[in-house]
Design a protein around this motif. Structure first.
Motif, PDB file in Angstrom:
ATOM      1  N   TYR A 111       0.832  -1.207   0.000  1.00  0.00           N
ATOM      2  CA  TYR A 111       0.000   0.000   0.000  1.00  0.00           C
ATOM      3  C   TYR A 111       0.869   1.261   0.000  1.00  0.00           C
ATOM      4  O   TYR A 111       0.551   2.252  -0.676  1.00  0.00           O
ATOM      5  N   LEU A 112       1.959   1.226   0.751  1.00  0.00           N
ATOM      6  CA  LEU A 112       2.848   2.401   0.779  1.00  0.00           C
ATOM      7  C   LEU A 112       3.453   2.645  -0.595  1.00  0.00           C
ATOM      8  O   LEU A 112       3.590   3.797  -1.034  1.00  0.00           O
ATOM      9  N   ALA A 113       3.830   1.560  -1.284  1.00  0.00           N
ATOM     10  CA  ALA A 113       4.399   1.718  -2.630  1.00  0.00           C
ATOM     11  C   ALA A 113       3.367   2.290  -3.600  1.00  0.00           C
ATOM     12  O   ALA A 113       3.725   3.005  -4.551  1.00  0.00           O
ATOM     13  N   LEU A 114       2.074   2.017  -3.354  1.00  0.00           N
ATOM     14  CA  LEU A 114       0.993   2.540  -4.200  1.00  0.00           C
ATOM     15  C   LEU A 114       0.461   3.879  -3.687  1.00  0.00           C
ATOM     16  O   LEU A 114      -0.541   4.386  -4.193  1.00  0.00           O
ATOM     17  N   LEU A 115       1.119   4.438  -2.651  1.00  0.00           N
ATOM     18  CA  LEU A 115       0.736   5.705  -2.023  1.00  0.00           C
ATOM     19  C   LEU A 115      -0.663   5.639  -1.406  1.00  0.00           C
ATOM     20  O   LEU A 115      -1.344   6.661  -1.261  1.00  0.00           O
ATOM     21  N   MET A 116      -1.089   4.442  -1.001  1.00  0.00           N
ATOM     22  CA  MET A 116      -2.392   4.260  -0.345  1.00  0.00           C
ATOM     23  C   MET A 116      -2.152   4.307   1.170  1.00  0.00           C
ATOM     24  O   MET A 116      -2.137   3.290   1.864  1.00  0.00           O
ATOM     25  N   TYR A 117      -1.950   5.517   1.677  1.00  0.00           N
ATOM     26  CA  TYR A 117      -1.459   5.694   3.046  1.00  0.00           C
ATOM     27  C   TYR A 117      -2.465   5.253   4.115  1.00  0.00           C
ATOM     28  O   TYR A 117      -2.080   4.650   5.127  1.00  0.00           O
ATOM     29  N   ASP A 118      -3.742   5.550   3.905  1.00  0.00           N
ATOM     30  CA  ASP A 118      -4.738   5.184   4.912  1.00  0.00           C
ATOM     31  C   ASP A 118      -4.826   3.655   5.068  1.00  0.00           C
ATOM     32  O   ASP A 118      -4.886   3.125   6.187  1.00  0.00           O
ATOM     33  N   GLU A 119      -4.831   2.968   3.925  1.00  0.00           N
ATOM     34  CA  GLU A 119      -4.897   1.507   3.970  1.00  0.00           C
ATOM     35  C   GLU A 119      -3.651   0.923   4.639  1.00  0.00           C
ATOM     36  O   GLU A 119      -3.726  -0.036   5.424  1.00  0.00           O
ATOM     37  N   ALA A 120      -2.492   1.544   4.312  1.00  0.00           N
ATOM     38  CA  ALA A 120      -1.238   1.062   4.918  1.00  0.00           C
ATOM     39  C   ALA A 120      -1.264   1.233   6.430  1.00  0.00           C
ATOM     40  O   ALA A 120      -0.924   0.315   7.186  1.00  0.00           O
ATOM     41  N   LEU A 121      -1.706   2.409   6.901  1.00  0.00           N
ATOM     42  CA  LEU A 121      -1.733   2.683   8.340  1.00  0.00           C
ATOM     43  C   LEU A 121      -2.707   1.741   9.053  1.00  0.00           C
ATOM     44  O   LEU A 121      -2.412   1.264  10.159  1.00  0.00           O
ATOM     45  N   GLU A 122      -3.821   1.447   8.406  1.00  0.00           N
ATOM     46  CA  GLU A 122      -4.794   0.534   9.020  1.00  0.00           C
ATOM     47  C   GLU A 122      -4.188  -0.859   9.219  1.00  0.00           C
ATOM     48  O   GLU A 122      -4.351  -1.495  10.267  1.00  0.00           O
ATOM     49  N   ASP A 123      -3.438  -1.333   8.205  1.00  0.00           N
ATOM     50  CA  ASP A 123      -2.803  -2.662   8.323  1.00  0.00           C
ATOM     51  C   ASP A 123      -1.703  -2.659   9.391  1.00  0.00           C
ATOM     52  O   ASP A 123      -1.536  -3.635  10.130  1.00  0.00           O
ATOM     53  N   ILE A 124      -0.948  -1.576   9.463  1.00  0.00           N
ATOM     54  CA  ILE A 124       0.128  -1.500  10.465  1.00  0.00           C
ATOM     55  C   ILE A 124      -0.458  -1.548  11.872  1.00  0.00           C
ATOM     56  O   ILE A 124       0.039  -2.242  12.757  1.00  0.00           O
TER      57      ILE A 124
END
Length: 938
Positions: A819-832
């Protein structure tokens, strides 16, 4: 207001995992009247002065004054006593006797209860103590029965290293055995020297367990020296976290021990121990209840089409288990597979069908029952046995075989060593008759191991058994019998309790033990009445060879083509194919250790299930090779060391296993089985260099050994990081077995690390096609797609992996990276955040947080989290993340500084996030650094 206690997470984890060992010192005994180490030494000096002060050249008063004013250490004072040129030995003995007397007197006044000592046992059933007293023994709860032993018991100290051990290890001895007391410098040198089993046991605890020290203080020089000796023992190991309760502000850093501050050794210690007990109770409450499958659920899911796969897996995993007999996961998986196979092949067998009695003289059955039920054989019985043994015309091999079974059962049943019976078994072995000597060998092994030392009173028997260790065929048989037990085949059989519902097998043990055979046997001849296949001769020939229990063969003969009224006639001809197919498939089931596996299973199943006696308890002491003397007489040197090595492997006492396998290999350096076992010991001890060297040697001697090649792959891939050779080995494995999904995985991951991502993905696709419900292969293909910047494909695969295994923090972190590589920050933060809620490995979570904040431009937060990660543990990847933060900030000086530190410590440039690699890949300084460390961006 009650103070909230903070218990370190890793101490909680140790309680949860049953890996906590409590190390108890004098501070725990002092509240009950026992002396501190300093007071004990002072009391010893006073005692010796009163007794020998006027006549000895040793000035006890002067030494005592030095101890009291702290100008002389406790060990220096004791050295003066021991090193007295004239009377040192006497002083040492008198000191031990004084300790015995003093502790005995104090022990008479101990209270009925001690909350602290009872709590110690409730927190952990694994305790070591340096105390000589019996306070810990006095307060053992009734719910546990730990083994109690001192420094003189090598076997128990080694056995205590297993995960399920319950013990009190009195490492400095017991006052009731003055010779065991460790007090003087010579004692310490002996107990803590290299290659001493006590030192080895301590080293294992420090390496594999979590220790909690209670009752120790560094202000005591005696204890200080003890800690230094322990530190020396495990120098160079990768140490787990260990803890100590202390009332002072003491620094334990140099001992790799983390202090937990308490106010006193009474109320506050009790408060902390109650908290640890609460943690233990909470963990026990949270344990998931057993899931009970609905009856016949498995049978509904399996069909005869599954038999091929199951038998192939059984064959492969049995071989794996022979090479790694202590692998509990393999044992569990193999047991489950065998259970499934039994149900598929024999689940619908009619165990109640009539079995025709074999036509034999009635005196044979009477003789069997006489032997079986006689504690002592009379002259007439012995003459009858010899008549059957020597008359080949009237009596056949199967008659002699059933007599052997009767003798074995009689020895086990009465649990008494009978010289005549044991002699008879040895005679049947030496007669060398096929199908009889093998059963006699198995019977001798089982019965003498069961009898322990009882047979040693017969010198003639000892000499006869010792003569067997010169016979190579007998030694091979012993080796196979030992493997039956090491691989768990002794507890797996097609014979179950339902067999004894059949009146024929229930009627008499004779019927149960009478071997399957063709000659004049109505039970066998039923096959001519029941079989409707095309080629009965082939079927009979096959039935004679297939390694399944004789009792089951009799049932098959009586039910070769049982008709079902709902079947059509054209289905009958398929029956031969089904039997032939099913039985062909089971050839590998017991053939690997045939015939000994069947003989062992036959005896043990009888003692478990025969309803008239139910002897199960009688065989619980089987094959304790380290405790019975049989190995010292029956096994030659090579087999004895091999057997002991295998035993200690099962006990997970790796150092002792290594010692024995090395001794066996000195006798025969080319024994592949022992070489593999030794390599597995090094693997479990995490001595990778030694394991690697040995596996190369095995490959040279046996280049197609699949088990060794698979382990060698892992070493090249994970340890040496030589992906060219790991790829070569993966290809070798695929030549041996091109239907093994994990070998395509090996090949694919090697190709990925070499930059051949398209081919790598193809190999992982092959793994998935062979085993679609394995999350590993979906996840690994996801990694390949991520490395190739195909982030959507990567997310698809990690989602598939998560459908199979839910709530995996590793999978969530990987998806967040996509998600971070795709600049999908909200999705990345939710998974973290979700990964953080699931994971106890917080260092890696903090590292991902750091990268998240770096990518969104919040460098202050990025540094905050990478510092948190580095406080939890040191990892080369964390140093790489620190470099990338500087790189994203434009601070190229620090970027290259920390990147080089990371590469120098073994980091891989391809682990950098894509945005950083793309930013610097064309920079001359970056490429110069890659060249310096022989790396390149793939």
């Amino acid at each position: 207001m009650t103070e909230t206690l903070s218990i370190p997470q890793k101490l909680e984890d140790a309680i949860k995992n049953n890996s906590l060992v409590i190390f108890v010192g004098a501070g725990c005994s002092m509240p009950l009247g026992m002396p501190s180490w300093k007071n004990l030494v002072e009391d010893i000096l006073n005692h010796l002065d009163k007794k020998y002060g006027l006549t000895s050249d040793t000035n006890f008063k002067n030494i005592l004054n030095g101890v009291k004013n702290n100008s002389k250490s406790l060990l220096d004072a004791l050295n003066k006593i021991e090193n007295d040129s004239d009377n040192g030995i006497i002083f040492k003995i008198k000191t031990q006797e004084f300790i015995n007397y003093q502790i005995e007197e104090i022990s008479k006044k101990l209270p009925e209860q001690s909350n602290i000592h009872s709590l110690l046992w409730e927190i952990s059933n694994k305790i070591i103590t340096t105390n000589y007293d019996k306070i810990l023994e006095k307060y053992i709860p009734k719910s546990i029965s730990p083994k109690i032993f001192d420094n003189s018991n090598a076997f128990q100290s080694l056995k205590s290293q297993s995960d399920n051990a319950e013990f009190l290890y009195k490492i400095h001895g017991d006052y009731e055995d003055p010779k065991s007391i460790i007090l003087f410098e010579s004692d310490y040198k002996n107990i803590y020297k290299n290659e001493n089993y006590n030192a080895d046991t301590l080293a294992t605890y420090f390496k594999e367990k979590t220790l909690l020290f209670i009752g120790f203080s560094l202000t005591d020089p005696f204890v200080n020296d003890l800690f230094m000796k322990i530190k020396e023992i495990y120098k160079g190991y990768s140490i787990k976290d260990h803890f100590i309760f202390t009332t002072k502000d003491e620094d334990f850093i140099k001992y790799d021990v983390i202090p937990i501050k308490i106010k006193n050794w009474e109320d506050d210690l009790l408060h902390h121990l109650l908290k640890l007990k609460e943690i233990k109770l909470d963990i026990e409450k949270k344990k998931a209840p057993l899931i009970i499958l609905e009856k016949n659920q498995e049978e509904k899911q399996l069909t005869k089409d599954d038999i091929n796969n199951i038998v192939e897996l059984i064959t492969k995993k049995t071989q794996d288990l022979v090479n790694d007999p202590s692998n509990k996961d393999l044992i569990k998986e193999l047991t489950d597979l065998r259970s499934k196979l039994d149900k598929l092949l024999f689940g619908k067998m009619d165990y109640l069908q009539e079995v025709e009695k074999p036509f034999r003289d009635s005196d044979l059955q009477i003789l069997f029952e006489t032997i079986y039920s006689s504690e002592k054989l009379n002259k007439q019985t012995l003459e009858q046995i010899q008549k059957i043994r020597n008359n080949d015309d009237k009596y056949k091999w199967y008659d002699r075989s059933v007599i052997v079974s009767a003798i074995c059962c009689s020895l086990i049943h009465f649990n008494k060593a009978d010289e005549q019976k044991i002699n008879l078994l040895i005679d049947f072995i030496n007669d060398n008759e096929e199908k009889v000597w093998e059963k006699a060998m198995t019977s001798l092994f089982l019965s003498l191991n069961h009898l322990g030392s009882k047979w040693l009173k017969f010198n003639a028997i000892k000499a006869k058994i010792a003569s067997l260790n010169q016979n190579l065929r007998i030694q091979d048989a012993c080796s196979t019998i030992i493997k039956v037990f090491n691989t768990g085949l002794n507890n797996i059989s097609m014979i179950g309790e339902e067999l004894f519902d059949n009146p024929y097998f229930n009627e008499s043990p004779f019927n149960y033990f009478f071997p399957y055979h063709e000659e004049k046997n109505p039970a066998f001849e039923l096959v001519y009445e029941t079989y409707d296949g095309d080629n009965i001769e082939n079927f009979i020939s096959f039935l004679n060879k297939v390694p399944i229990p004789d009792q089951v063969k009799y049932l098959i003969c009586g039910d070769a083509t049982t008709k079902d009224n709902n079947q059509k006639d054209d289905q009958y001809n398929e029956r031969e194919k089904k039997y032939k197919s099913d039985l062909n498939l089971i050839l590998n089931y017991n053939s690997f250790l045939f015939p000994y596996s069947l003989y062992v299973q036959e005896i043990i199943s009888f003692y478990r299930f025969y309803p008239k006696y139910k002897h199960e308890e009688k065989l619980k002491s089987q094959l304790k090779l380290t405790e019975t003397p049989l190995k010292d007489y029956l096994l030659n040197e090579k087999q004895k060391y091999s057997a002991l090595g295998s035993h200690f492997m099962q006990e997970k006492t790796w150092s002792q296993a290594i010692v024995n396998f090395k001794k066996a290999l000195k006798i025969d350096e080319n024994d592949i089985s022992n070489l593999l076992n030794l390599a597995n010991c090094y693997k479990n001890k995490k001595e990778k260099d030694k394991e690697f060297s040995l596996r190369l040697k095995i490959k040279d001697k046996d280049p197609k050994n699949e088990n060794n090649l698979a382990k060698l792959f892992v070493l090249y891939y994970e340890f040496k990081k030589d992906f060219n050779i790991s790829l070569q080995i993966a290809n070798e494995l695929l030549i041996i077995d091109n239907n093994q999904e994990k070998y395509y995985n090996y090949k694919g991951m090697s190709l990925n690390n070499l930059g051949h991502r398209k081919e790598a993905a193809e190999d992982l696709t092959k793994s998935i096609s062979l085993k679609p419900n394995d999350d590993t292969y979906h996840y690994n293909r996801s990694i390949i797609y991520y490395d190739d910047a195909e982030y959507q494909k990567s997310i698809y695969d990690v989602n598939k992996a998560m459908e199979i295994t839910k709530d995996s923090d590793e999978f969530l972190i990987h998806r967040a990276s996509n998600y971070l590589a795709l600049l999908m920050y909200d999705e990345a933060l939710e998974d973290i955040k979700l990964a953080e809620s699931l994971s106890k490995e917080k260092g890696e979570i903090y590292n991902v947080y750091s990268n998240y904040y770096r990518i969104i431009g919040n460098f202050e937060k990025a540094f905050e989290y990478i510092e948190k990660a580095e406080k939890v543990e040191k990892q080369v990847s964390f140093t790489g993340t620190r470099a990338t933060i500087y790189g994203s900030m434009g601070d190229t000086v620090n970027f290259y500084k920390f990147l080089e530190i990371s590469l120098n410590d073994g980091g891989n440039v391809n682990s950098l996030y894509p945005d950083v690699k793309n930013k610097f890949k064309d920079e001359p300084e970056f490429n110069a650094l890659m060249s310096k460390y022989n790396q390149k961006i793939i």
